[in-house]
Write an enzyme that holds these catalytic residues in place. Structure first.
Site, PDB file in Angstrom:
ATOM      1  CG  ASP A   7      -1.835   1.191   1.265  1.00  0.00           C
ATOM      2  OD1 ASP A   7      -2.481   1.467   0.239  1.00  0.00           O
ATOM      3  OD2 ASP A   7      -1.910   1.867   2.309  1.00  0.00           O
ATOM      4  CD  GLU A  68      -4.586   1.844  -2.904  1.00  0.00           C
ATOM      5  OE1 GLU A  68      -4.449   3.072  -2.857  1.00  0.00           O
ATOM      6  OE2 GLU A  68      -5.047   1.157  -1.963  1.00  0.00           O
ATOM      7  CG  ASP A 141      -0.957   3.364   6.037  1.00  0.00           C
ATOM      8  OD1 ASP A 141      -1.124   4.085   5.045  1.00  0.00           O
ATOM      9  OD2 ASP A 141      -1.074   3.766   7.212  1.00  0.00           O
TER      10      ASP A 141
END
Length: 205
Positions: A7, A68, A141
């Site tokens: 992430d 991501e 996160d």
């Protein structure tokens, strides 16, 4: 299948490793966050993220890396830092020859919770449940990184089948018109018929 989910973020870059295959129980191998000081120069922060991801790759030896996909946001400064951290993760994977998959936030949410509009609390709760964790991963996160890994494990078979279907469709696609014009077949004369006389060249007047 072992997947490292990333992430991306310049201040906090979530990382999480999950083992498993689609349709079976999943196991968390590790989870954490690579942090960089906000007052450091951007180059030094990106270098710290690279070193942190490299350590995770060395320690856990994933087969795939899921990152991501970065979308534009209202805060341009924030999205720039996220994009830079994402590029570092892709670079680290490419350097080792590891396949990289980019998943959108809505794809991850839909895969983990069933809704592409789920909030972070819902994602964290489902990650905790799916991986049978004693406590929710913190910060968010870290939970998002695990969700990315889970998403890739569950989506990989469908994506592979789709790629195979596209490949078959391309190979079965007919040639474009005019790409190949077959030669005209030779004219066969009946047996015993004399050949047609050759026409003499015409003289200019």
């Amino acid at each position: 299948m072992r997947v490292l989910g990333v992430d991306p973020g310049l201040t906090r870059c979530g990382v999480g490793v999950v083992d498993g295959v689609a349709g079976r129980r999943l196991t968390m191998v590790g989870v954490g966050v690579v942090r960089t000081p906000a007052d450091a120069e951007t180059g030094h922060r990106l270098l710290a993220i690279e070193q942190g991801i490299e350590q995770w790759l060395d320690e856990h030896r994933p087969e795939f890396v899921a990152v991501e996909r970065v979308f534009s946001q209202h805060n341009v400064r924030t999205v720039m830092g996220t994009a830079q951290a994402s590029a570092v993760a892709v670079l680290c994977a490419a350097r080792r020859g590891l396949p990289v998959a980019l998943h959108t936030p809505s794809e991850v949410k839909a895969a983990v919770t069933g809704s592409g509009r789920a909030d972070k609390a819902q994602v964290t709760a489902m990650v905790t449940r799916l991986l049978r964790l004693a406590a929710p991963p913190r910060p968010a996160d870290a939970a998002d990184a695990l969700a990315l890994a889970i998403c890739h494990i569950w989506r990989a078979p469908a994506v592979h089948r789709l790629q195979q279907a596209h490949a078959r469709a391309r190979s079965a696609r007919p040639a474009a018109p005019g790409a190949h014009i077959p030669a005209a077949p030779a004219v066969r004369r009946p047996a015993g018929e004399p050949p047609a006389p050759a026409s003499s060249p015409r003289k200019a007047p």
